[in-house]
Design a protein around this motif. Structure first.
Motif, PDB file in Angstrom:
ATOM      1  N   THR A  11      14.574  -9.430   6.967  1.00  0.00           N
ATOM      2  CA  THR A  11      14.637  -8.588   8.164  1.00  0.00           C
ATOM      3  C   THR A  11      15.950  -7.830   8.285  1.00  0.00           C
ATOM      4  N   GLU A  67      14.998   5.913   4.308  1.00  0.00           N
ATOM      5  CA  GLU A  67      13.710   6.092   4.990  1.00  0.00           C
ATOM      6  C   GLU A  67      12.548   5.779   4.041  1.00  0.00           C
ATOM      7  N   ARG A  84      12.239   2.116   3.801  1.00  0.00           N
ATOM      8  CA  ARG A  84      11.647   1.562   5.012  1.00  0.00           C
ATOM      9  C   ARG A  84      10.119   1.718   4.967  1.00  0.00           C
ATOM     10  N   HIS A  85       9.690   2.929   4.611  1.00  0.00           N
ATOM     11  CA  HIS A  85       8.241   3.178   4.565  1.00  0.00           C
ATOM     12  C   HIS A  85       7.569   2.330   3.501  1.00  0.00           C
ATOM     13  N   LEU A  97       8.506  -0.542   2.309  1.00  0.00           N
ATOM     14  CA  LEU A  97       8.446  -1.955   2.723  1.00  0.00           C
ATOM     15  C   LEU A  97       7.353  -2.158   3.765  1.00  0.00           C
ATOM     16  N   GLU A  98       7.289  -1.195   4.715  1.00  0.00           N
ATOM     17  CA  GLU A  98       6.270  -1.309   5.766  1.00  0.00           C
ATOM     18  C   GLU A  98       4.856  -1.211   5.195  1.00  0.00           C
ATOM     19  N   ALA A  99       4.697  -0.288   4.220  1.00  0.00           N
ATOM     20  CA  ALA A  99       3.367  -0.070   3.649  1.00  0.00           C
ATOM     21  C   ALA A  99       3.014  -1.124   2.601  1.00  0.00           C
ATOM     22  N   GLY A 100       4.015  -1.924   2.205  1.00  0.00           N
ATOM     23  CA  GLY A 100       3.759  -2.942   1.196  1.00  0.00           C
ATOM     24  C   GLY A 100       3.803  -2.416  -0.231  1.00  0.00           C
TER      25      GLY A 100
END
Lengths: 418, 418
Positions: B269, B287, B290-291, B293-296
């Motif tokens: 985190t 960015e 970040r995307h 990691l969020e999207a896997g």
């Protein structure tokens, strides 16, 4: 040093000194240390160093200030040394916040001139041969930032905020600027620098003088100074502390007639306190006075005349004292006009109809310093023209030669039109 | 200066600089003034002076410290100037109360030596060609008592007692010594002396940095500095501020394997925060991360390896980064012993029956610095002999040639009896 090791004669000497030095003191902190210091001085023959700090702003000493001076004189008469410190360092700085008009920055010349005036005025009470004058800029001016930090590190903020005025201001959200903490620190550092044994001051100086004690300890001096705190003398009103701003004072440079007259106006109940704190009369004679007054064998007025005459003699000499007494008897006791009234010229030519207001008249003749003062005197019934009260501030007067104008009990002029 | 007077290109430049400089900042006080200063710099071509104060005690920089350094580097890359101030004046004074052992007085040599170390360590993040180093003794050491009083007169006691730590200590009757008030005053005066435009610091420096703003105003500088306050980076535990005393830090001078391994242990985190605050990765790439990691589409472990490798590269070079990655993969990912284990000599001759306690063994081999540390490691199950845990602190070991002793996940030695 132990009391038992002293000879009987030495013990008597110590007791004698203490009986004089304790006279009138409000507090001695710590009292036991004073005794130890005097024992040591008696045994070794080495005089004590007794310190008093002086404000560097224009001196104009009144009877209230002489309380500590008389105490210093007692020390001198007992063979000790006096250190007078002119706080010129503080005075030269002025107010760092720039917000206070009253604490103006003093020039070096101001400071020197004021010091000169101090010498003249203090010489009336002190023995200047046994008095050393110091300027605290001598040592404080040399301190650098790291020295200042070391000084500041000796004390806590909480201790500072215990000082009465700081505590009140902090509690009521009035600004205390950080530099203000340094005034007691500077005063205390003076004691470190001069290795003072004793510091004198009024009870309002308790915090600052004890700071000297703290700092001497923190700078690892063997012994710390003793604080001798003198009571604050009530002024002519008998209630408030004598001060210039309250106009309830007797200035030592005032005209002998004023000193005499003002002294006669103090409340009877305060008379013995004035004797005890502001004269050199021996303890035994004060006791006689006290008994005489209590027994009714001495009239309070006579005791007060003696006090008044003593003041004039001390500050203006024996002849002035006789004259002032005579003046007082003529004016007040015989309730008559004085023998000689000063004749003052008044230009009549520029008066439109030959008249002018009582206010302008009082100011023109310099009987009053300002219109405001003149108005108050008239309103209070203090103004007489040819022994008749003038109470209307709008009164128009047509002065003629020989008119006698009077303000209060002691100011008279005879008008001469020119 | 008005926004409308700027050319479109200038406006774009200002926006560009702001987008970089605001990245990660916890607070900018006041934000509008930062924009004005950058506008002015863009229009006049005159770089901003960006200040950071450094503690003069022995530097040992960890990733937490680099948060402000990366911000400074951003300023440098945008053409601005960096002022690094070594607070040697404070350090040379030590603790005036003499009560704190932690704040020892530093000698001039200590200070110089530490400054040298700073240069070496800071050079890993900053462009030293665009960095000026200052010692604040240069100006603070020259101040005299009257200058110090003027400085202290700019601030009130109440304002000082608003500082968090002072407020808490005052409320709980813990001593605050008067000299402590000068630490923020000194830091603020540095900004006056160097006419800094901007001062950087962690959010725990808010009071001190705003003091610089106040003092610049009080000393009548035209413009006061802007405070850019950076968040405090959480350490390896993911909760507490990274610090040496909490042992949750990644030191930039640590062994590459340790930097790599420790970085791999930070909570997922926090990863993006570490990227944002302690790397030079452009905003756009962060960015993307970040995307991903969020999207896997990006595995957290891979993102963390990239971060760890980046740190080792920045502080120890590209080759070390490759090696540390390889080491990590071998030891942890393949769960095998590393290829090369350091061989350490152990004198067997003086062992009475050929055995010694596990504690003595760990200390003798310098795997642990002290008995206490060794005991804790054993108790926590961090010690293995030939891949078997040793959990009894009283265990007696008879070492033989080729034994492999391991502490934690990253320390291995192969014993060679001599």
């Amino acid at each position: 040093m132990s009391w038992d090791k002293l000879t009987v004669e030495q013990q008597q000497q110590v007791e004698h000194q203490l009986s004089i030095l304790k006279r009138g003191a409000a507090e001695i902190v710590p009292e036991e240390a004073l005794k130890m210091k005097i024992m040591k001085a008696v045994v070794t023959g080495k005089p004590l160093k007794v310190k008093l700090g002086l404000d560097p702003s224009a001196p104009d000493i009144h009877i209230g200030h002489t309380v500590v001076l008389h105490k210093l004189r007692q020390f001198q008469d007992l063979g000790h040394e006096v250190q007078l410190i002119i706080g010129d360092f503080t005075g030269r700085i002025g107010d760092p916040t720039g917000k206070s008009e009253t604490r103006k920055q003093l020039s070096e010349e101001d400071v020197k001139h004021n010091a000169q005036t101090y010498q003249t005025q203090l010489g009336k009470v002190l023995d200047l041969n046994k008095t050393s004058f110091y300027y605290n800029s001598t040592w404080l001016g040399e301190l650098r930032f790291d020295d200042v930090l070391r000084l500041a590190g000796k004390v806590t903020v909480a201790r500072m905020l215990e000082r009465d005025d700081f505590a009140k201001r902090y509690a009521t959200n009035q600004a205390i600027h950080v530099h203000e903490f340094f005034y007691p620190l500077m005063q205390g550092y003076d004691s470190v620098s001069l290795e003072s044994d004793i510091e004198l001051g009024g009870t309002d100086q308790t915090f600052n003088i004890l700071m000297g004690r703290t700092l001497q300890g923190a700078y690892e001096m063997k012994e710390s100074q003793v604080a001798i705190l003198m009571p604050l003398l009530e002024g002519l009103d008998g209630v408030q502390k004598m001060s210039k701003s309250l106009r309830n004072y007797i200035g030592i440079d005032e005209h002998p007639n004023d000193i005499f007259g003002k002294t006669m106006s103090i409340p009877d109940t305060l008379m013995l306190k004035y004797y005890e704190l502001t004269t050199a009369l021996p303890n035994t004679e004060i006791e006689e006075l006290r008994h005489g007054l209590e027994a009714g064998t001495i009239h309070p007025r006579d005791a007060k005349i003696k006090l008044a005459k003593g003041y004039v003699k001390m500050y203006h000499g024996a002849i002035a004292a006789e004259e002032a007494e005579q003046h007082f008897i003529t004016v007040f006791q015989k309730r008559a006009l004085p023998d000689e009234i000063e004749e003052v010229s008044l230009e009549g030519g520029h008066l439109e109809d030959g008249s002018l207001s009582i206010i302008r008249l009082l100011v023109s003749l310099s009987l009053q310093a300002s219109n405001g003062e003149a108005r108050r005197s008239v309103e209070q019934g203090a103004v007489k023209l040819n022994e008749m009260k003038v109470t209307d501030i709008h009164a128009q007067i047509k002065p003629v030669d020989g008119d006698i104008l009077q303000v209060g009990k002691r100011k008279f002029v005879k008008i001469k039109l020119v």
